[in-house]
Design a protein around this motif. Structure first.
Motif, mmCIF file in Angstrom:
data_model
loop_
_atom_site.group_PDB
_atom_site.id
_atom_site.type_symbol
_atom_site.label_atom_id
_atom_site.label_comp_id
_atom_site.label_asym_id
_atom_site.label_seq_id
_atom_site.Cartn_x
_atom_site.Cartn_y
_atom_site.Cartn_z
ATOM 1 N N ILE A 73 -5.965 -2.099 -5.471
ATOM 2 C CA ILE A 73 -5.740 -3.506 -5.164
ATOM 3 C C ILE A 73 -4.334 -3.649 -4.567
ATOM 4 C CG2 ILE A 73 -5.512 -5.841 -6.104
ATOM 5 C CD1 ILE A 73 -7.365 -5.001 -8.374
ATOM 6 N N GLY A 74 -4.231 -4.415 -3.494
ATOM 7 C CA GLY A 74 -2.926 -4.670 -2.878
ATOM 8 C C GLY A 74 -2.542 -6.127 -3.055
ATOM 9 N N LEU A 75 -1.282 -6.350 -3.423
ATOM 10 C CA LEU A 75 -0.790 -7.706 -3.614
ATOM 11 C C LEU A 75 0.510 -7.882 -2.821
ATOM 12 C CD1 LEU A 75 -1.769 -6.454 -6.653
ATOM 13 C CD2 LEU A 75 -1.548 -8.885 -7.207
ATOM 14 N N TRP A 76 0.691 -9.084 -2.264
ATOM 15 C CA TRP A 76 1.929 -9.401 -1.555
ATOM 16 C C TRP A 76 2.601 -10.596 -2.231
ATOM 17 C CZ3 TRP A 76 4.353 -6.517 1.969
ATOM 18 C CH2 TRP A 76 3.610 -5.541 2.661
ATOM 19 N N PHE A 77 3.916 -10.448 -2.410
ATOM 20 C CA PHE A 77 4.734 -11.496 -3.001
ATOM 21 C C PHE A 77 5.741 -11.986 -1.951
ATOM 22 C CE2 PHE A 77 3.045 -9.102 -6.442
ATOM 23 C CZ PHE A 77 2.946 -9.949 -7.533
ATOM 24 N N LYS A 78 6.041 -13.271 -2.011
ATOM 25 C CA LYS A 78 6.968 -13.855 -1.044
ATOM 26 C C LYS A 78 8.187 -14.413 -1.782
ATOM 27 C CE LYS A 78 7.224 -17.510 2.504
ATOM 28 N NZ LYS A 78 8.042 -18.507 1.820
ATOM 29 N N ASP A 79 9.358 -13.896 -1.399
ATOM 30 C CA ASP A 79 10.653 -14.378 -1.892
ATOM 31 C C ASP A 79 10.820 -14.237 -3.406
ATOM 32 O OD1 ASP A 79 11.335 -15.126 0.717
ATOM 33 O OD2 ASP A 79 10.456 -17.120 0.483
ATOM 34 N N GLY A 80 10.141 -13.258 -4.020
ATOM 35 C CA GLY A 80 10.322 -13.041 -5.458
ATOM 36 C C GLY A 80 9.218 -12.162 -6.018
ATOM 37 N N ASP A 81 9.278 -11.926 -7.323
ATOM 38 C CA ASP A 81 8.317 -11.021 -7.950
ATOM 39 C C ASP A 81 7.518 -11.659 -9.082
ATOM 40 O OD1 ASP A 81 10.325 -11.341 -9.785
ATOM 41 O OD2 ASP A 81 10.750 -9.206 -10.050
ATOM 42 N N LYS A 82 7.595 -12.976 -9.205
ATOM 43 C CA LYS A 82 6.852 -13.642 -10.264
ATOM 44 C C LYS A 82 5.398 -13.826 -9.839
ATOM 45 C CE LYS A 82 10.382 -14.384 -13.044
ATOM 46 N NZ LYS A 82 11.405 -13.671 -12.254
ATOM 47 N N MET A 83 4.485 -13.394 -10.726
ATOM 48 C CA MET A 83 3.067 -13.418 -10.413
ATOM 49 C C MET A 83 2.583 -14.845 -10.146
ATOM 50 S SD MET A 83 0.412 -11.378 -9.982
ATOM 51 C CE MET A 83 0.805 -9.866 -10.865
ATOM 52 N N ASN A 84 3.035 -15.778 -10.925
ATOM 53 C CA ASN A 84 2.547 -17.152 -10.792
ATOM 54 C C ASN A 84 3.226 -17.924 -9.664
ATOM 55 O OD1 ASN A 84 0.792 -16.810 -12.959
ATOM 56 N ND2 ASN A 84 2.345 -17.448 -14.455
ATOM 57 N N ASP A 85 4.481 -17.594 -9.405
ATOM 58 C CA ASP A 85 5.255 -18.388 -8.447
ATOM 59 C C ASP A 85 5.312 -17.785 -7.045
ATOM 60 O OD1 ASP A 85 5.812 -20.138 -10.513
ATOM 61 O OD2 ASP A 85 7.669 -19.091 -11.055
ATOM 62 N N ARG A 126 10.748 -13.363 2.842
ATOM 63 C CA ARG A 126 10.795 -11.935 2.538
ATOM 64 C C ARG A 126 9.562 -11.565 1.709
ATOM 65 N NH1 ARG A 126 15.382 -10.289 4.554
ATOM 66 N NH2 ARG A 126 14.804 -8.143 4.026
ATOM 67 N N TYR A 127 8.959 -10.417 2.035
ATOM 68 C CA TYR A 127 7.684 -10.018 1.438
ATOM 69 C C TYR A 127 7.823 -8.681 0.709
ATOM 70 C CZ TYR A 127 5.397 -13.795 3.956
ATOM 71 O OH TYR A 127 5.012 -15.038 4.404
ATOM 72 N N TYR A 128 7.210 -8.655 -0.500
ATOM 73 C CA TYR A 128 7.222 -7.477 -1.354
ATOM 74 C C TYR A 128 5.781 -7.058 -1.626
ATOM 75 C CZ TYR A 128 11.977 -9.165 -2.313
ATOM 76 O OH TYR A 128 13.261 -9.605 -2.206
ATOM 77 N N PHE A 129 5.566 -5.743 -1.711
ATOM 78 C CA PHE A 129 4.213 -5.223 -1.938
ATOM 79 C C PHE A 129 4.109 -4.654 -3.354
ATOM 80 C CE2 PHE A 129 1.056 -1.742 -1.708
ATOM 81 C CZ PHE A 129 -0.057 -2.507 -1.345
ATOM 82 N N ARG A 130 2.900 -4.848 -3.949
ATOM 83 C CA ARG A 130 2.590 -4.281 -5.273
ATOM 84 C C ARG A 130 1.232 -3.597 -5.184
ATOM 85 N NH1 ARG A 130 3.619 -5.124 -10.866
ATOM 86 N NH2 ARG A 130 1.752 -4.888 -12.162
ATOM 87 N N ILE A 131 1.158 -2.380 -5.726
ATOM 88 C CA ILE A 131 -0.102 -1.631 -5.749
ATOM 89 C C ILE A 131 -0.598 -1.563 -7.202
ATOM 90 C CG2 ILE A 131 1.149 0.564 -5.925
ATOM 91 C CD1 ILE A 131 -2.278 0.005 -4.210
ATOM 92 N N GLU A 132 -1.890 -1.801 -7.360
ATOM 93 C CA GLU A 132 -2.539 -1.680 -8.672
ATOM 94 C C GLU A 132 -3.830 -0.897 -8.496
ATOM 95 O OE1 GLU A 132 -3.182 -5.458 -10.436
ATOM 96 O OE2 GLU A 132 -1.039 -5.965 -10.612
ATOM 97 N N SER A 133 -4.014 0.086 -9.368
ATOM 98 C CA SER A 133 -5.260 0.862 -9.357
ATOM 99 C C SER A 133 -5.363 1.590 -10.701
ATOM 100 C CB SER A 133 -5.252 1.872 -8.189
ATOM 101 O OG SER A 133 -6.488 2.545 -8.090
ATOM 102 N N GLY A 134 -6.159 1.026 -11.600
ATOM 103 C CA GLY A 134 -6.249 1.610 -12.949
ATOM 104 C C GLY A 134 -4.914 1.512 -13.648
#
Length: 412
Positions: A73-85, A126-134
């Motif tokens: 699973i790939g996720l992109w975050f904008k201007d921070g690392d908070k999952m909800n915000d 600014r964009y940050y990437f997060r990888i999730e897999s198991g």
């Protein structure tokens, strides 16, 4: 001696090991992969189009078994690392407030390249990437910056002469091989952008494109017709709701020898002897020309003067002859057609004398007729005869005067 050789061999092996394990961290002689990501530092996007983030990542070797095609699973975050915000994109569970897009790369191959659609100003950041897999879950702190603009970047026009780049203010010699190259950075767009040229009648185009650049070439031989012609290259983005364009141009400066050298005469109507006549020479050339006046009279050539005008303040018979001007610059010379002064107009005194002779002749004829008994016998009265001949005289006088002024002008 032996210890020195052993150290050299050991250092060489370590260097080979470093090259083999490039992009990895080596600890105590054993290479171990670490988490890392490759992203462009800055990305420019056009409002109303799309934006592509080229992305590749690396993970520690121990998580290789977790990275599978079905679980990644790939996720992109904008201007921070908070999952909800700050979460703006989830590859498998998109939300209404998330950006519209998709991951075009294969996550299990560590390719996280992503495209966002319908880009607007809210995508700037600014964009940050997060990888999730198991059991693999990692947030990469290295980021990329996206800047959304309303106008596309300008293309760039370059001038090449004989396949060598020159500055746009330099002048091109007529006859040289010229190339105008328009290149433009291509932003994400569907359909792709196009390049077009203006001021290019009958000039063939050569076009090519690469993944991030569009190129269009104009190839032709420079002529004087292209001097000071402006060539404009336009990049066009055909978006859903509107068309956006950007332009660059170049003005071509061509050096060439004199063309269309000619002489004009002022006044253009007839001029009596003693009047003023001005000959003016003109020519199309770059750089500017110098003019030289010449005359041929009675088989003799005579160079008169330089300058674009030749003036006779008081014309007389000595000005008869064939006149022409020569235009010259560093690239060549050209002569005008010959202007002929073959006859100087009659002077006022000559016209007066001529008319006086005609007048005396007509009076003599009139007196001869009046003295003739034959005419006297038939005429009802001398007054009638005199009236008739006066009318005839006036008519002939006017006719001769008009004839002289219309048929005997100075031929220039």
């Amino acid at each position: 001696m032996l210890s020195t050789s052993f150290l050299d061999i050991h250092n060489f092996l370590l260097f080979k090991l470093f090259l083999t394990c490039l992009h990895y961290v080596c600890v105590v002689g054993v290479c171990c992969r670490d988490f890392s990501i490759s992203l462009p530092q800055n990305i420019q996007a056009l409002s109303g189009s799309c934006v592509t983030i080229k992305c590749r990542f690396e993970i520690q070797e121990q998580y290789d078994k977790n990275l599978t095609e079905s679980a990644a699973i790939g996720l992109w975050f904008k201007d921070g690392d908070k999952m909800n915000d700050h979460l703006v994109f989830h590859s498998t569970d998109p939300k209404p407030n998330h950006f519209n897009g998709k991951i075009t790369g294969n996550l299990h191959e560590k390719n996280c390249t992503t495209i966002f659609y319908n880009v607007s100003s809210k995508h700037t950041g600014r964009y940050y990437f997060r990888i999730e897999s198991g059991d693999l879950k990692y947030f990469y702190t290295m980021n990329t910056s996206i800047n959304v603009t309303d106008s596309p970047p300008k293309p760039k026009v370059q001038l090449y002469v004989e396949q060598k780049e020159v500055q746009d203010q330099e002048e091109v010699l007529e006859g040289r091989s010229v190339s105008l190259r328009c290149s433009a950075e291509t932003l994400c767009s569907s359909p792709p952008p196009t390049l077009t040229w203006s001021s290019t009648p009958r000039i063939p185009l050569s076009e090519s494109s690469r993944l991030e650049e569009l190129i269009s070439d104009l190839n032709f031989t420079a002529t004087h017709h292209q001097h000071r012609v402006t060539f404009t290259c336009t990049i066009t983005y055909q978006l859903q709701d509107e068309t956006k364009t950007a332009q660059d141009n170049i003005t071509l400066h061509v050096q060439y020898s004199p063309k269309n050298t000619s002489v004009s005469v002022l006044p253009s109507s007839s001029v009596l002897e003693g009047g003023s006549v001005t000959l003016t020479c003109s020519s199309d050339a770059n750089p500017a020309v110098t003019y030289t006046w010449s005359r041929e009279s009675e088989g003799q050539m005579e160079q008169l003067q330089t300058g674009d005008t030749l003036t006779f303040n008081r014309t007389d018979l000595k000005h008869r002859g064939w006149y022409y001007c020569t235009a010259q610059n560093q690239h060549g010379t050209q002569n005008s057609s010959v202007i002929t002064i073959t006859q100087i107009l009659f002077t006022h005194s000559f016209v007066t004398n001529f008319m006086f002779i005609i007048y005396i002749l007509m009076i003599s004829v009139l007196l001869l007729v009046l003295s003739s008994s034959h005419w006297l016998e038939k005429a009802s009265s001398k007054t009638e005869i005199i009236s008739i001949y006066i009318y005839i005289y006036i008519y002939i006088y006017i006719y001769i005067y008009i004839y002289i002024h219309t048929q005997w002008p100075q031929n220039i």
